[in-house]
Design an enzyme around this catalytic site. Sequence first.
Site, mmCIF file in Angstrom:
data_model
loop_
_atom_site.group_PDB
_atom_site.id
_atom_site.type_symbol
_atom_site.label_atom_id
_atom_site.label_comp_id
_atom_site.label_asym_id
_atom_site.label_seq_id
_atom_site.Cartn_x
_atom_site.Cartn_y
_atom_site.Cartn_z
ATOM 1 N N ASP A 46 -10.905 30.142 -84.674
ATOM 2 C CA ASP A 46 -10.052 30.285 -85.854
ATOM 3 C C ASP A 46 -9.277 31.605 -85.879
ATOM 4 O O ASP A 46 -8.122 31.642 -86.278
ATOM 5 C CB ASP A 46 -10.882 30.108 -87.134
ATOM 6 C CG ASP A 46 -11.309 28.655 -87.325
ATOM 7 O OD1 ASP A 46 -10.574 27.767 -86.857
ATOM 8 O OD2 ASP A 46 -12.371 28.413 -87.920
ATOM 9 N N SER A 60 -23.148 26.461 -90.716
ATOM 10 C CA SER A 60 -21.817 26.955 -91.012
ATOM 11 C C SER A 60 -20.919 25.734 -91.173
ATOM 12 O O SER A 60 -20.882 24.851 -90.314
ATOM 13 C CB SER A 60 -21.339 27.835 -89.860
ATOM 14 O OG SER A 60 -19.934 27.823 -89.799
ATOM 15 N N ARG A 94 -5.534 25.463 -89.710
ATOM 16 C CA ARG A 94 -5.257 26.886 -89.547
ATOM 17 C C ARG A 94 -3.773 27.234 -89.484
ATOM 18 O O ARG A 94 -3.352 28.199 -90.125
ATOM 19 C CB ARG A 94 -6.003 27.438 -88.321
ATOM 20 C CG ARG A 94 -7.542 27.367 -88.483
ATOM 21 C CD ARG A 94 -8.019 28.099 -89.733
ATOM 22 N NE ARG A 94 -9.464 28.035 -89.942
ATOM 23 C CZ ARG A 94 -10.094 27.154 -90.719
ATOM 24 N NH1 ARG A 94 -9.401 26.218 -91.354
ATOM 25 N NH2 ARG A 94 -11.392 27.183 -90.882
ATOM 26 N N ASP A 113 -18.327 36.517 -96.872
ATOM 27 C CA ASP A 113 -17.530 37.330 -95.945
ATOM 28 C C ASP A 113 -16.152 37.664 -96.499
ATOM 29 O O ASP A 113 -15.746 38.825 -96.489
ATOM 30 C CB ASP A 113 -17.386 36.615 -94.594
ATOM 31 C CG ASP A 113 -18.685 36.671 -93.804
ATOM 32 O OD1 ASP A 113 -19.408 37.671 -93.927
ATOM 33 O OD2 ASP A 113 -18.977 35.711 -93.065
HETATM 34 N N1 ARG Z 1 -15.231 24.212 -83.441
HETATM 35 C C1 ARG Z 1 -14.310 23.695 -84.394
HETATM 36 C C2 ARG Z 1 -12.932 24.200 -84.116
HETATM 37 O O1 ARG Z 1 -12.788 25.188 -83.458
HETATM 38 C C3 ARG Z 1 -14.754 23.948 -85.811
HETATM 39 C C4 ARG Z 1 -14.682 25.367 -86.275
HETATM 40 C C5 ARG Z 1 -15.196 25.511 -87.650
HETATM 41 N N2 ARG Z 1 -14.756 26.745 -88.207
HETATM 42 C C6 ARG Z 1 -15.525 27.508 -88.970
HETATM 43 N N3 ARG Z 1 -15.019 28.605 -89.399
HETATM 44 N N4 ARG Z 1 -16.755 27.176 -89.257
HETATM 45 O O2 ARG Z 1 -11.965 23.610 -84.527
#
Ligand code: ARG
Length: 400
Positions: free
Chosen positions: A126, A177, A97, A16
């Site tokens: 994110d 993922s 992040r 991506d």
């Molecule tokens: N659900 C978790 C969070 O919001 C993990 C997110 C994982 N992010 C990803 N891009 N796969 O913190």
Amino acid sequence: MGRAEKVVLAYSGGVDTSVCIPYLKNEFGVKEVITLAVDLGQGDELGPVQQKALDSGAVESLVINVQDRFVKDYAFPAIQANALYENRYPLATALARPLIAKTLVEVAEKYGADAIAHGCTGKGNDQVRFDVSIGALNPKIKILAPAREWGMSREETIAYGEKFGIASPVKKSSPYSLDRNLLGIAIEAGPLEDPWTEPLEEVYAMTKPISETPNEPEYIEIGFETGVPVSLNGKAMDGVQLIGKLNEIAGNHGVGRLDMIENRLVGIKSREIYESPAMIVLIHAHRDLESLTLTADVTRYKRGIEETYSQLVYNGLWYSPLKAALDAFIQQTQERVSGVVRIKLFKGNATIVGRKSANSLYSLDLATYGSEDVFDHKAAEGFIYVWGLPTRVWSEKIRD
Ligand code: ARG
């Protein structure tokens, strides 16, 4: 379209974010794409990632190691806050992040870029964390999120990339993922989308299954100073080293796995698997040391602060006035949270078995049932008379 001339793109080397490079140039009219891969201890080799960005059409490809900042300025405050989202998730992804956003803004300012881009889709947390953090740090910078707009399937994304010389992924791509950094891994999607399905052993990378963990317990000691972990088994260590080592030790005993249904900010419930051995052990140990060194009222009041704090971090409000105010409260409470916690690791459990501190508020003279007892038992009578007074008055009243 010409929405931006020069863009700094958050880059991971995956399909991506690689496709974002030609997409930004062709569909968004961007002239120059500078990529930034942030090293958060994800364990990937970033050299090939750096070259891949250039091969995909970036004018400049940066790799910046921020592991020290990540631990000192993000993980340690979260430990001091005992931050567990919905009482369980130690926020490994959510803590990364705001630091990625900060590094993006710093690079954009240094290179005179007018926009920042990322490859997040429109369904996750994110994107919120990036956009809100970037806006807080520099409200003038534009934010571009091609993957939120392009509406391409995985196959279409790969095909789009191939047109611009981006090789399709060599290995058959995993159905999961993953997001990984020094603080842990978040695993989603594929067969895990059914909340009734037990995760296959293959999803785990940092923790052993119980069937393979040692048959003898291992005792470890973690030293804290003002709420920050500073030593492991009596040896002073810097934060990155300590968390790395503790991930290994605790993971070897199968400690640090979570399987939960979580509430995303965007309204979706999702099934998440996490591995976060060091953070889970550190937060439990830290909370235990607080129970020895903080007064009852501070401890109880702090619980509410901790919950709000965890939600703010999860919901992308790391850089916000409320978060700053809670930080001030938490810092004040940590002044005397110093000492050592002893933990027994065995078959997936991390059990606190001892704690000590020069600032301990535990008084053996008061607590003991032995002859050294100094507590004035007679004083209890008057206290209970006053304590129970409202209840007695109430009881008489309802009998009238
Ligand atoms: N659900 C978790 C969070 O919001 C993990 C997110 C994982 N992010 C990803 N891009 N796969 O913190």
